[in-house]
Motif scaffolding. Structure first.
Motif, PDB file in Angstrom:
ATOM      1  N   ASP A 219       0.861  -1.189   0.000  1.00 42.69           N
ATOM      2  CA  ASP A 219       0.000   0.000   0.000  1.00 42.69           C
ATOM      3  C   ASP A 219       0.897   1.238   0.000  1.00 42.69           C
ATOM      4  N   TYR A 220       1.150   1.779  -1.191  1.00 43.94           N
ATOM      5  CA  TYR A 220       2.075   2.905  -1.307  1.00 43.94           C
ATOM      6  C   TYR A 220       1.585   4.145  -0.561  1.00 43.94           C
ATOM      7  N   ASP A 221       0.288   4.362  -0.567  1.00 41.58           N
ATOM      8  CA  ASP A 221      -0.245   5.528   0.140  1.00 41.58           C
ATOM      9  C   ASP A 221       0.003   5.412   1.645  1.00 41.58           C
ATOM     10  N   LEU A 222      -0.188   4.214   2.192  1.00 43.81           N
ATOM     11  CA  LEU A 222       0.055   4.003   3.619  1.00 43.81           C
ATOM     12  C   LEU A 222       1.548   4.123   3.921  1.00 43.81           C
ATOM     13  N   ILE A 223       2.396   3.583   3.051  1.00 42.49           N
ATOM     14  CA  ILE A 223       3.847   3.740   3.227  1.00 42.49           C
ATOM     15  C   ILE A 223       4.203   5.218   3.282  1.00 42.49           C
ATOM     16  N   GLY A 224       3.658   5.981   2.359  1.00 43.45           N
ATOM     17  CA  GLY A 224       3.985   7.402   2.279  1.00 43.45           C
ATOM     18  C   GLY A 224       3.539   8.199   3.489  1.00 43.45           C
ATOM     19  N   ARG A 225       2.306   8.003   3.910  1.00 43.03           N
ATOM     20  CA  ARG A 225       1.833   8.810   5.044  1.00 43.03           C
ATOM     21  C   ARG A 225       2.409   8.344   6.376  1.00 43.03           C
ATOM     22  N   SER A 226       3.043   7.148   6.378  1.00 48.11           N
ATOM     23  CA  SER A 226       3.711   6.666   7.589  1.00 48.11           C
ATOM     24  C   SER A 226       5.152   7.150   7.683  1.00 48.11           C
ATOM     25  N   MET A 227       5.711   7.637   6.574  1.00 49.84           N
ATOM     26  CA  MET A 227       7.100   8.092   6.567  1.00 49.84           C
ATOM     27  C   MET A 227       7.198   9.512   7.127  1.00 49.84           C
ATOM     28  N   VAL A 228       6.903   9.617   8.407  1.00 49.11           N
ATOM     29  CA  VAL A 228       6.958  10.882   9.143  1.00 49.11           C
ATOM     30  C   VAL A 228       7.717  10.634  10.438  1.00 49.11           C
ATOM     31  N   ASP A 229       8.697  11.491  10.719  1.00 47.22           N
ATOM     32  CA  ASP A 229       9.531  11.338  11.915  1.00 47.22           C
ATOM     33  C   ASP A 229       9.389  12.595  12.765  1.00 47.22           C
ATOM     34  N   VAL A 230       8.832  12.438  13.943  1.00 51.61           N
ATOM     35  CA  VAL A 230       8.659  13.597  14.834  1.00 51.61           C
ATOM     36  C   VAL A 230       9.747  13.660  15.906  1.00 51.61           C
ATOM     37  N   LEU A 231      10.651  12.679  15.923  1.00 48.18           N
ATOM     38  CA  LEU A 231      11.649  12.608  16.995  1.00 48.18           C
ATOM     39  C   LEU A 231      13.054  13.009  16.553  1.00 48.18           C
ATOM     40  N   VAL A 232      13.537  12.446  15.443  1.00 45.17           N
ATOM     41  CA  VAL A 232      14.940  12.582  15.070  1.00 45.17           C
ATOM     42  C   VAL A 232      15.153  13.555  13.916  1.00 45.17           C
ATOM     43  N   GLU A 233      14.329  13.435  12.884  1.00 49.83           N
ATOM     44  CA  GLU A 233      14.508  14.269  11.696  1.00 49.83           C
ATOM     45  C   GLU A 233      14.492  15.774  11.973  1.00 49.83           C
TER      46      GLU A 233
END
Length: 311
Positions: A219-233
């Motif tokens: 599921d590319y859409d789910l992969i994309g919206r999960s690629m969020v980093d609130v800790l390190v990036e």
């Protein structure tokens, strides 16, 4: 039993945005090569290193390749063995693409091959982690595990070590750009907060779970919206010139997601095909040129094979 072998081991993208120290995948290029020979004189010796501009130690106790090989020989009860190692660096050091990992994995795969594959690839991971500890002060597995096992890997636990191969969409491709600026791994790691807010941790857990689920279901859409980093990036991106401009460019050109590879300065985008990946690398390199930063680029599907014997 053969008396020499030449091995290639691949670069890796670690963290994969939200999966700090627990997610990583291998790519086809770049990577490192090791030529290893059995000799009569006992001991492990590094006879040649190329492509490192003289930066890597020849001392067997201080080089990640030879030190890991020594650990392996001790484990199998062959400390009396004589081994010479040539290391050919085919990738930039300090790029955030698992440079030390590729070298270490190539060496371990080579020595394991010479001794008849006494250990499985997964069983070699702890030896490679010791090499990472020597290289950057912390023995993480998110580079060495995918470099050894190929594909996409989840490190579910470090104590005890539990490494899991994940499925991934066949067409998944990585667009990687390495800006030629210096971001030492140790420095990048020291910037990370030791404590986080619970609400941020909850977001991160959800994103890691979402990314793994997206990989399982293609599921590319789910992969994309999960690629969020609130800790390190948010912290590490400070060290990478034009990071947010590059991310916007990549997403505008059709990237599934975008982030920092390892501790940087390399950045990567996941895409649905190689054509999109090439468009993204071209655009990112052009953006970096506007601020007088040279860069290298690599386009690769996810490498499912890991290290391979070349001869």
């Amino acid at each position: 039993m053969r008396d020499s072998v030449k091995v290639f081991a691949p670069a890796t993208v670690a963290n994969v945005v939200c999966g700090f120290d627990v997610l990583g995948f291998a790519v086809n290029a770049p990577g490192d090569e090791v030529i290893m020979r059995l000799v009569d004189e006992p001991g492990v010796k590094i006879t040649k290193i190329t492509g490192d501009d003289g930066r890597l130690p020849l001392d067997p106790a201080k080089n990640t390749v030879s030190a890991s090989v020594q650990d392996y020989l001790k484990h199998i009860g062959r400390e009396d063995a004589g081994i010479t190692i040539e290391l050919h660096k085919k990738m930039p050091i300090g790029s955030g693409l698992g440079s030390s990992s590729a070298s270490t994995v190539a060496g371990l795969f080579a020595v394991n091959t010479l001794f008849g594959n006494l250990l499985s690839r997964k069983e070699l991971v702890p030896f490679a982690m010791k090499g990472e500890e020597l290289a950057c002060g912390y023995g993480h597995a998110d580079n060495v595990a995918p470099a050894l096992m190929g594909g996409f890997v989840l490190v579910r636990s470090y104590e005890p070590l539990d490494v899991i191969s994940l499925p991934f969409p066949e067409d998944l491709c990585a667009a990687i750009v390495y800006p030629e600026v210096d971001v030492p791994t140790k420095d990048a790691r020291q910037m990370i907060r030791s404590k986080v807010f619970l609400k941020d941790a909850v977001k991160q857990w959800g994103n890691v779970a979402g990314l793994v689920s997206g990989l399982y279901t293609s599921d590319y859409d789910l992969i994309g919206r999960s690629m969020v980093d609130v800790l390190v990036e948010p912290v590490r991106s400070i060290l990478i010139p034009e990071f947010y401009a590059m991310r916007q460019l990549a997403m505008d050109l059709g990237a599934v997601g975008f982030g920092i590879s390892g501790s940087g300065p390399s950045v990567f985008a996941l895409t649905r095909n190689q054509e999109t990946a090439r468009k993204i690398t071209d655009a990112l390199q052009a953006r970096l040129k506007t601020v007088q930063i040279n860069s290298l680029s690599f386009v690769s599907p996810v490498n499912a094979k890991g290290p391979v014997v070349l001869d």
